[in-house]
Design an enzyme around this catalytic site. Structure first.
Site, PDB file in Angstrom:
ATOM      1  N   ASN A  11       0.796  -1.239   0.000  1.00 27.19           N
ATOM      2  CA  ASN A  11       0.000   0.000   0.000  1.00 27.19           C
ATOM      3  C   ASN A  11       0.826   1.285   0.000  1.00 27.19           C
ATOM      4  OD1 ASN A  11      -2.611  -1.311   0.017  1.00 27.19           O
ATOM      5  ND2 ASN A  11      -2.119  -1.930   2.100  1.00 27.19           N
ATOM      6  N   TYR A  23      -0.076   9.945   6.851  1.00 32.29           N
ATOM      7  CA  TYR A  23       1.066   9.604   5.999  1.00 32.29           C
ATOM      8  C   TYR A  23       1.618  10.759   5.157  1.00 32.29           C
ATOM      9  CZ  TYR A  23      -0.420   4.882   7.263  1.00 32.29           C
ATOM     10  OH  TYR A  23      -0.762   3.771   7.956  1.00 32.29           O
ATOM     11  N   ALA A  75       2.220  -3.244   6.620  1.00 31.84           N
ATOM     12  CA  ALA A  75       1.416  -4.139   7.465  1.00 31.84           C
ATOM     13  C   ALA A  75       2.105  -5.485   7.715  1.00 31.84           C
ATOM     14  CB  ALA A  75       0.046  -4.351   6.837  1.00 31.84           C
ATOM     15  N   HIS A  98       9.262   3.416   9.874  1.00 31.15           N
ATOM     16  CA  HIS A  98       7.826   3.627   9.715  1.00 31.15           C
ATOM     17  C   HIS A  98       7.565   5.119   9.661  1.00 31.15           C
ATOM     18  CE1 HIS A  98       6.945  -0.563  10.252  1.00 31.15           C
ATOM     19  NE2 HIS A  98       7.801  -0.560  11.264  1.00 31.15           N
ATOM     20  N   ARG A 105      -0.670   4.025  17.842  1.00 31.85           N
ATOM     21  CA  ARG A 105      -1.807   3.564  17.044  1.00 31.85           C
ATOM     22  C   ARG A 105      -2.366   2.257  17.639  1.00 31.85           C
ATOM     23  NH1 ARG A 105      -0.312   3.934  10.870  1.00 31.85           N
ATOM     24  NH2 ARG A 105      -2.601   3.826  10.737  1.00 31.85           N
TER      25      ARG A 105
HETATM   26  O1  CA2 Z   1       3.735   4.045   9.430  1.00 35.79           O
HETATM   27  C1  CA2 Z   1       4.169   3.237   8.602  1.00 35.79           C
HETATM   28  O2  CA2 Z   1       5.110   3.477   7.857  1.00 35.79           O
HETATM   29  C2  CA2 Z   1       3.462   1.882   8.426  1.00 35.79           C
HETATM   30  O3  CA2 Z   1       4.446   0.914   8.108  1.00 35.79           O
HETATM   31  C3  CA2 Z   1       2.466   2.048   7.287  1.00 35.79           C
HETATM   32  C4  CA2 Z   1       1.595   0.823   7.058  1.00 35.79           C
HETATM   33  C5  CA2 Z   1       0.967   0.351   8.364  1.00 35.79           C
HETATM   34  O4  CA2 Z   1       0.271  -0.862   8.157  1.00 35.79           O
HETATM   35  C6  CA2 Z   1       1.991   0.148   9.468  1.00 35.79           C
HETATM   36  O5  CA2 Z   1       1.340  -0.239  10.654  1.00 35.79           O
HETATM   37  C7  CA2 Z   1       2.771   1.430   9.718  1.00 35.79           C
HETATM   38  C8  CA2 Z   1       0.459   1.090   6.076  1.00 35.79           C
HETATM   39  C9  CA2 Z   1       0.800   1.797   4.822  1.00 35.79           C
HETATM   40  C10 CA2 Z   1      -0.480   2.233   4.160  1.00 35.79           C
HETATM   41  O6  CA2 Z   1      -0.201   3.250   3.265  1.00 35.79           O
HETATM   42  C11 CA2 Z   1      -1.224   4.000   2.799  1.00 35.79           C
HETATM   43  C12 CA2 Z   1      -0.940   4.838   1.765  1.00 35.79           C
HETATM   44  C13 CA2 Z   1      -1.922   5.647   1.259  1.00 35.79           C
HETATM   45  C14 CA2 Z   1      -3.182   5.627   1.772  1.00 35.79           C
HETATM   46  C15 CA2 Z   1      -3.479   4.783   2.822  1.00 35.79           C
HETATM   47  C16 CA2 Z   1      -2.495   3.970   3.342  1.00 35.79           C
END
Ligand code: CA2
Length: 138
Positions: A11, A23, A75, A98, A105
């Site tokens: 993602n 993000y 994830a 991260h 969270r």
């Molecule tokens: O904070 C981080 O970098 C994470 O690795 C991001 C992951 C999350 O599952 C981890 O717990 C923490 C998720 C990335 C999702 O990216 C998105 C991008 C655009 C819109 C929504 C989500």
């Protein structure tokens, strides 16, 4: 010149399109351009996959020749024994990053299969977390 790679998990290719409050609003490719200019003495590669096994394959591919791996397994951080094992199996040091502070969270984001085998962990500084990881290798 240090040979480094940023490996992003699922993602993160959608960065900048949704959830900007968590993000940020920059896409990763836009960020990468900036960072490459800012650190000309890093030979910086980039790989992203939404597929767990492809991330394992990439760790194997770069894990014996590169000087450093900057890994945001997204994830899969919280679920993947395979990625944890792969980090253990390779020679190149991994810095876990991260974007968000996963500890502020949901509970399920508080565990990491990456951290025990990482050289260090940087989280919660937005995209700057990647920059701090690059600096740690330089
Ligand atoms: O904070 C981080 O970098 C994470 O690795 C991001 C992951 C999350 O599952 C981890 O717990 C923490 C998720 C990335 C999702 O990216 C998105 C991008 C655009 C819109 C929504 C989500």
């Amino acid at each position: 010149m240090k040979k480094l790679i940023i490996i992003n998990g699922p993602n993160l290719n959608l960065l900048g399109t949704r959830e900007p409050e968590i993000y940020g609003s920059l896409s990763f490719t836009e960020f990468l351009e900036k960072i490459k200019e800012k650190y000309p003495n890093a030979d910086l590669d980039y790989y992203q996959s939404n597929v767990e096994g492809e991330l394992v394959n990439k760790l194997h591919e770069v894990g014996f020749t590169y000087d450093g791996i900057i890994l945001n397994a997204a994830a899969y951080t919280h679920t993947s024994v395979a990625i944890g094992d792969a980090i253990n199996a390779i020679k190149t040091p991994v810095v876990e990053v991260h974007i968000s502070n996963t500890f502020s969270r949901e509970e399920f984001r508080h565990t990491s299969y990456v951290s025990p085998n990482a050289r260090g962990v940087i989280l919660g500084f937005g995209l700057q977390s990647y920059e701090l990881a690059i600096q740690s290798f330089l």
